[in-house]
Design a protein around this motif. Structure first.
Motif, mmCIF file in Angstrom:
data_model
loop_
_atom_site.group_PDB
_atom_site.id
_atom_site.type_symbol
_atom_site.label_atom_id
_atom_site.label_comp_id
_atom_site.label_asym_id
_atom_site.label_seq_id
_atom_site.Cartn_x
_atom_site.Cartn_y
_atom_site.Cartn_z
ATOM 1 N N GLY A 301 1.051 -1.308 -0.054
ATOM 2 C CA GLY A 301 -0.210 0.059 -0.139
ATOM 3 C C GLY A 301 0.742 1.314 0.181
ATOM 4 O O GLY A 301 0.236 2.392 -0.252
ATOM 5 N N LEU A 302 1.978 1.320 0.161
ATOM 6 C CA LEU A 302 2.831 2.379 0.404
ATOM 7 C C LEU A 302 3.084 3.165 -1.003
ATOM 8 O O LEU A 302 2.874 4.430 -1.204
ATOM 9 C CB LEU A 302 4.492 2.418 0.895
ATOM 10 C CG LEU A 302 5.015 3.489 1.081
ATOM 11 C CD1 LEU A 302 4.288 4.523 1.918
ATOM 12 C CD2 LEU A 302 6.478 3.005 1.874
ATOM 13 N N PRO A 303 3.268 2.612 -2.120
ATOM 14 C CA PRO A 303 3.295 3.245 -3.328
ATOM 15 C C PRO A 303 2.170 3.929 -3.339
ATOM 16 O O PRO A 303 2.063 5.027 -4.270
ATOM 17 C CB PRO A 303 3.703 2.304 -4.311
ATOM 18 C CG PRO A 303 4.552 1.090 -3.648
ATOM 19 C CD PRO A 303 3.788 1.053 -2.457
ATOM 20 N N ASP A 304 0.912 3.204 -3.604
ATOM 21 C CA ASP A 304 -0.299 3.848 -3.731
ATOM 22 C C ASP A 304 -0.451 5.187 -2.967
ATOM 23 O O ASP A 304 -1.031 6.106 -3.244
ATOM 24 C CB ASP A 304 -1.453 2.957 -3.568
ATOM 25 C CG ASP A 304 -1.640 2.117 -4.799
ATOM 26 O OD1 ASP A 304 -0.863 2.302 -5.676
ATOM 27 O OD2 ASP A 304 -2.042 0.950 -4.306
ATOM 28 N N ALA A 305 -0.053 5.150 -1.501
ATOM 29 C CA ALA A 305 -0.226 6.017 -0.534
ATOM 30 C C ALA A 305 0.809 7.446 -1.046
ATOM 31 O O ALA A 305 0.323 8.502 -1.130
ATOM 32 C CB ALA A 305 0.261 5.659 0.763
ATOM 33 N N VAL A 306 2.030 7.059 -1.534
ATOM 34 C CA VAL A 306 2.818 8.168 -2.194
ATOM 35 C C VAL A 306 2.140 8.742 -3.405
ATOM 36 O O VAL A 306 2.311 9.958 -3.577
ATOM 37 C CB VAL A 306 4.221 7.459 -2.380
ATOM 38 C CG1 VAL A 306 5.016 8.411 -2.945
ATOM 39 C CG2 VAL A 306 4.793 7.137 -1.300
ATOM 40 N N ARG A 307 1.493 7.852 -4.109
ATOM 41 C CA ARG A 307 0.883 8.350 -5.380
ATOM 42 C C ARG A 307 -0.084 9.239 -5.113
ATOM 43 O O ARG A 307 -0.384 10.391 -5.867
ATOM 44 C CB ARG A 307 0.259 7.176 -6.261
ATOM 45 C CG ARG A 307 -0.129 7.731 -7.318
ATOM 46 C CD ARG A 307 -0.977 6.609 -7.994
ATOM 47 N NE ARG A 307 -0.306 5.214 -8.024
ATOM 48 C CZ ARG A 307 0.502 4.619 -9.310
ATOM 49 N NH1 ARG A 307 0.471 5.409 -10.347
ATOM 50 N NH2 ARG A 307 0.858 3.449 -9.087
ATOM 51 N N ASN A 308 -0.890 8.969 -3.982
ATOM 52 C CA ASN A 308 -2.133 9.706 -3.765
ATOM 53 C C ASN A 308 -1.985 10.901 -3.008
ATOM 54 O O ASN A 308 -3.005 12.025 -2.743
ATOM 55 C CB ASN A 308 -3.079 8.862 -3.000
ATOM 56 C CG ASN A 308 -3.799 7.694 -3.773
ATOM 57 O OD1 ASN A 308 -3.777 7.756 -4.965
ATOM 58 N ND2 ASN A 308 -4.060 6.490 -3.363
ATOM 59 N N GLY A 309 -0.956 11.088 -2.570
ATOM 60 C CA GLY A 309 -0.524 12.671 -1.935
ATOM 61 C C GLY A 309 -0.347 12.893 -0.357
ATOM 62 O O GLY A 309 -0.472 11.574 0.287
ATOM 63 N N GLU A 310 -0.083 13.751 0.041
ATOM 64 C CA GLU A 310 0.236 14.070 1.356
ATOM 65 C C GLU A 310 -0.638 13.380 2.539
ATOM 66 O O GLU A 310 -0.240 12.872 3.499
ATOM 67 C CB GLU A 310 0.376 15.531 1.761
ATOM 68 C CG GLU A 310 0.819 16.001 3.104
ATOM 69 C CD GLU A 310 2.431 15.545 3.246
ATOM 70 O OE1 GLU A 310 2.728 15.389 4.610
ATOM 71 O OE2 GLU A 310 2.973 15.381 2.392
ATOM 72 N N ARG A 311 -2.067 13.580 2.247
ATOM 73 C CA ARG A 311 -2.946 13.244 3.220
ATOM 74 C C ARG A 311 -2.942 11.609 3.748
ATOM 75 O O ARG A 311 -2.987 11.104 4.414
ATOM 76 C CB ARG A 311 -4.381 13.507 2.949
ATOM 77 C CG ARG A 311 -5.422 13.321 4.069
ATOM 78 C CD ARG A 311 -6.725 14.122 3.580
ATOM 79 N NE ARG A 311 -6.664 15.537 3.624
ATOM 80 C CZ ARG A 311 -7.699 16.418 3.659
ATOM 81 N NH1 ARG A 311 -8.828 15.830 3.247
ATOM 82 N NH2 ARG A 311 -7.440 17.614 3.510
ATOM 83 N N ALA A 312 -2.965 11.179 2.137
ATOM 84 C CA ALA A 312 -3.068 9.522 2.328
ATOM 85 C C ALA A 312 -1.580 9.059 2.837
ATOM 86 O O ALA A 312 -1.878 7.919 3.634
ATOM 87 C CB ALA A 312 -3.078 9.156 0.847
ATOM 88 N N LEU A 313 -0.560 9.769 2.484
ATOM 89 C CA LEU A 313 0.741 9.242 3.121
ATOM 90 C C LEU A 313 0.906 9.509 4.443
ATOM 91 O O LEU A 313 1.515 8.539 5.355
ATOM 92 C CB LEU A 313 1.839 10.074 2.491
ATOM 93 C CG LEU A 313 3.238 9.618 2.507
ATOM 94 C CD1 LEU A 313 3.361 8.081 2.110
ATOM 95 C CD2 LEU A 313 4.302 10.265 1.819
ATOM 96 N N GLN A 314 0.533 10.420 5.141
ATOM 97 C CA GLN A 314 0.381 10.433 6.488
ATOM 98 C C GLN A 314 -0.732 9.654 7.289
ATOM 99 O O GLN A 314 -0.213 8.934 8.262
ATOM 100 C CB GLN A 314 -0.184 11.975 6.806
ATOM 101 C CG GLN A 314 0.577 13.117 6.508
ATOM 102 C CD GLN A 314 0.442 14.445 7.017
ATOM 103 O OE1 GLN A 314 -1.013 14.575 7.582
ATOM 104 N NE2 GLN A 314 1.213 15.695 7.008
#
Length: 381
Positions: A301-314
């Protein structure tokens, strides 16, 4: 009251139109031009840390001498003068705001005679300055139109490759200096009002497959020199340089030193892949991001979180303290190296990184940004 009038390039922020006379004032820190180490700029570091980083510092030092020699011979194919090189370097240093770096390039630029004051020269220098500032601060805005504008003001293919190497290198140098200064506990000194780099638009990463094609002519094998062929044969096997090598081989020595720096810093570890993913996402290199996402072998899930932007990554990072420490350090270093401090290094050390390992990881972050900019600037994604 008598008004004071200050001439010359005695400050960091220089104008694109220069004076033809040599009567300029001294820079703010004239001694900054005279250093034994033109990469680390005589920053005093512990011997054990220097020794641990020596493998990648050696080619980086050689690159600083190669890209910014004291004397440059220009000709029909290589029109980038010593003034052009240092002016571009100072523009990039200004974007990143690392004081030691700004002082050095300002001090080296100050005594050099600028170009003549003709309309063509002013337009050429203005275009070079604008391009350098954009690629350094907002690389995702660079495209074929930007390359065409450089061609219109008379830059040749070797010139265009050189300016992109200079911009990438100075960005790498700024981040390495910021990290080393943080390791020494130096206070952060950034200018009020200095903007932080914004992340590239999310739309660039909506696709899951994409190719990359060069927008400049590669070297012609039948006319290539032995040094160019040898550099091409060696470095096009490196995944990060596979597409770039036929272009960068125009200057085989610079390509080889970049490759040696890359080889010394690159590792297949999860933190290194994560750092490279983050820089590609922030800078807007779709090609780099997708290639790295295919190689990802860490937490799901990390690459998708990075792709989706700051809120998803946090949200993702809340349950992953190790990755969270890496993310926080790499993001700030990529977006605003002038604000990077020991506060970002300490969490990495708390997660088990030694100082040397943390420095190398974050130097890789700076190098990844260099590679992002080369892919964006020299081709179409």
């Amino acid at each position: 009251m008598e008004q004071r009038r200050i001439y010359g390039k005695s400050h960091w922020y220089h104008e694109t139109q220069s004076r033809a006379t040599r009567g300029d004032a001294l820079p703010l820190v004239p001694e900054a031009a005279h250093v034994d180490d033109r990469f680390l700029l005589d920053l005093t570091l512990p011997d054990d840390l220097l020794n641990a980083c020596d493998r990648w510092l050696q080619p980086a030092r050689a690159l600083s001498e190669m890209l910014f020699p004291d004397v440059v011979q220009v000709n029909r194919l290589h029109t980038f003068s010593a003034y052009d090189r240092l002016s571009t370097a100072l523009t990039v240093a200004q974007v990143y705001g690392v004081q030691r770096l700004c002082n050095h390039y300002a001090a080296r630029l100050a005594p050099l005679p600028g170009p003549d004051s003709s309309r063509e020269s002013n337009r050429r220098l203005a275009q070079i300055t604008q391009y350098a500032r954009q690629l350094a601060s907002s690389p995702s805005v660079i495209g074929s139109v930007s390359r065409g504008q450089l061609d219109e003001v008379g830059l040749t293919t070797p010139d265009i490759i050189l300016i992109n190497q200079i911009i990438g290198f100075v960005g790498f140098q700024a981040r390495v200096l910021a990290v080393f200064q943080a390791s020494l506990g130096h206070p952060v000194r950034w200018l009020p009002g200095m903007p932080m780099q914004e992340d590239a638009p999310a739309e660039r990463f909506a696709v899951v497959t994409a190719g990359w094609s060069s927008d400049l002519p590669a070297i012609t094998l039948s006319y290539a020199t032995a040094a160019q062929l040898a550099a091409l044969e060696r470095w096009q096997l490196q995944p990060e340089l596979a597409g770039l090598a036929p272009l960068l081989a125009i200057d085989p020595d610079a390509l080889s030193l970049l490759g040696e720096t890359l080889t010394a810093l690159s590792q297949p570890s999860t933190p290194h892949l994560l750092v490279a993913l983050l820089t590609a996402r922030i800078n807007g290199s779709q090609h780099c991001f997708l290639a790295l996402a295919e190689r990802w072998h860490g937490a799901t899930g990390l690459p998708d979180a990075v792709r989706n932007g700051e809120r998803a990554l946090q949200a993702w990072g809340h349950n992953h303290p190790f990755e969270h420490a890496v993310i926080q350090a790499a993001q700030l270093l990529t977006r605003a190296p002038d604000r990077f401090s020991a506060a970002q290094l300490i969490p990495l050390q708390e997660q088990g990184f030694s100082t040397a390992d943390a420095v190398a990881l974050l130097a890789w972050c700076g190098l990844s940004g260099w590679l992002n900019r080369l892919n964006i600037a020299l081709g179409n994604e």
